[in-house]
Motif scaffolding. Structure first.
Motif: not given
Length: 440
Positions: A405-406, A416-421
């Protein structure tokens, strides 16, 4: 800073060097598929100080051989494609894609010399517009099922460019999230609607704020580095307000690639491949999660900067990278135009052919570079001891990989801790090809 001996240990890649022995354990990009032209699909290749000839035979099979003919050392890159292989023009010796000698026609009738001749040959494979080769000993690792390798051909585009410096300093610019706020700073924001195919010119995901504005006005990212099964994950946070935070997640895929966001719809998977100790090519696969890639537009954009046949930059150290003082005062931080590849090229080539790391002083924002160097040294030492190194995976292990993931986007500050996922999953659910890969 490190010693000169330590610097050589991690930068030199010729035959018999510690870092060279490590990198030879992995698949390496050696050419774009488009470089094997239909009229004569033969191309000289130089990789880690060794010379090869790449060709496609009359059946369409790829071969990679040592470049010097085993007869008297003539250059097989000038060979003729005929009779099932590549024929040396000097005396007509003929070799197939496996390095088998098929004919030694100048020898007397009945000669058995041909049966005793074997040219060194190496495994090659096409992946998403790039030809990869394995020049190490033993069996090569499997390719991880990353997005760039499993997306349909319509959704990927490959390109490359030459840097006149060592591979490691070229790679390290991509492990440095802080530099973008300066090196790639633009004083004016363009319309994000015209940003297709251009990095740092669109809007961040879940936002209409241009990335150029984020980088320019919020130049002190909070950087975190985590170990991942593929290498390293870097998360950079730029707090825009109490309610929102810019999140950028990039990845280092060991040994010498990174996967980064290009836009809300595309990622870039990029390798830095040593030609020798003082030159390297970057190879990139652009992967779209939305519609098919406009390959002609992407190619035309890049050919404005890069010249064929060797993919050399039109802006380089011989013309000061196009530097213009008025532009530096009013438009861009570097004064070197709008293409960030030129900015990166200046930054890494200006360090010298091989950066003298005995003179550097790393700071807090260099934590990704520090983590990578430790990983690199550990892997080199493991190779010297005959032990495993990261990402030397088999087919079963390769199938378990995804992404990585990028994301570049704006998140609520408390998420923010789960935003990328979460953002990555949303992007995949809406993708015609990536949705099929979701497992939960």
């Amino acid at each position: 800073m490190i010693s000169a001996e330590q610097n050589d240990f991690i930068t030199r890649v010729g035959p018999g060097t510690p870092a060279g022995a490590l990198l030879r354990r992995y698949w390496q990009p050696i050419a774009l598929v488009e470089e094997l032209e239909e009229k004569r699909p033969v191309r000289a290749v130089r990789l880690m100080g060794q010379d090869f000839v790449l060709f496609r035979d009359e059946k369409g099979e790829l071969g990679l051989l040592d470049r010097d003919c085993p007869h008297r050392g003539a250059d097989l890159a000038f060979g003729r494609l005929e009779d099932g292989g590549l024929r040396c023009p000097f005396h007509g010796w003929l070799f197939d894609v496996k390095g088998t000698c098929l004919e030694t026609p100048a020898e007397p009738a009945g000669s058995k010399l041909c049966t005793r001749i074997k040219q060194s040959a190496y495994p090659v494979v096409e992946k998403s517009g790039i030809i990869f080769a394995y020049i190490g000993e033993g069996e090569p690792p499997a390719f991880p099922a990353f997005d760039c390798f499993v997306a349909p051909d319509t959704h990927v585009f490959a390109f490359k460019g030459l840097f006149e410096c060592n591979w490691l300093q070229a790679l390290e610019v991509g492990i440095d999230p802080a530099h973008a706020s300066y090196l790639h700073r633009f004083f004016q924001d363009e319309s994000t609607e015209a940003s297709y195919g251009k990095q740092f010119r669109g809007a961040s995901n879940d936002s209409d704020m241009p990335i150029t504005k984020v980088l320019r006005e919020f130049d002190r990212p909070d950087i975190a580095v985590e170990s991942a099964d593929y290498g390293l994950r870097l998360t950079s946070l730029r707090k825009l307000s109490e309610e929102s935070t810019h999140v950028r997640v990039t990845n280092v895929v060991f040994p010498q690639a990174f996967v980064i966001p290009m836009s809300s719809e595309m990622t870039i998977s990029q390798w830095h491949v040593p030609v020798d100790d003082t030159h390297c090519y970057w190879y990139a696969i652009f992967t779209s999660f939305t519609g098919p890639v406009n390959k002609q537009q992407m190619r035309d954009q890049r050919l404005e900067l890069y010249e064929l046949p060797d993919y050399t930059s039109r802006k380089n150290k011989r013309n000061n990278y196009g530097y213009n003082i008025d532009e530096q005062l009013n438009e861009t931080y570097t004064g070197m135009g709008n293409d960030i590849n030129v900015h990166d090229q200046w930054a890494i080539e200006s360090q010298g052919p091989i950066q003298d790391r005995t003179r550097e002083h790393l700071g807090t924002t260099d934590k990704g570079i520090i983590a990578y160097r430790r990983l690199l040294v550990s892997a080199i030492e493991a190779t010297q001891a005959g032990q495993p190194a990261p990402m030397l995976i088999n087919a079963d292990q390769a199938a378990a990989f995804s992404g990585p993931p990028s994301i570049d986007g704006v998140s609520p500050s408390d998420r923010t801790a789960t935003y990328c996922k979460d953002a990555d999953r949303k992007r995949r659910e809406q993708s015609s090809w990536a949705a099929a890969r979701l497992t939960d």
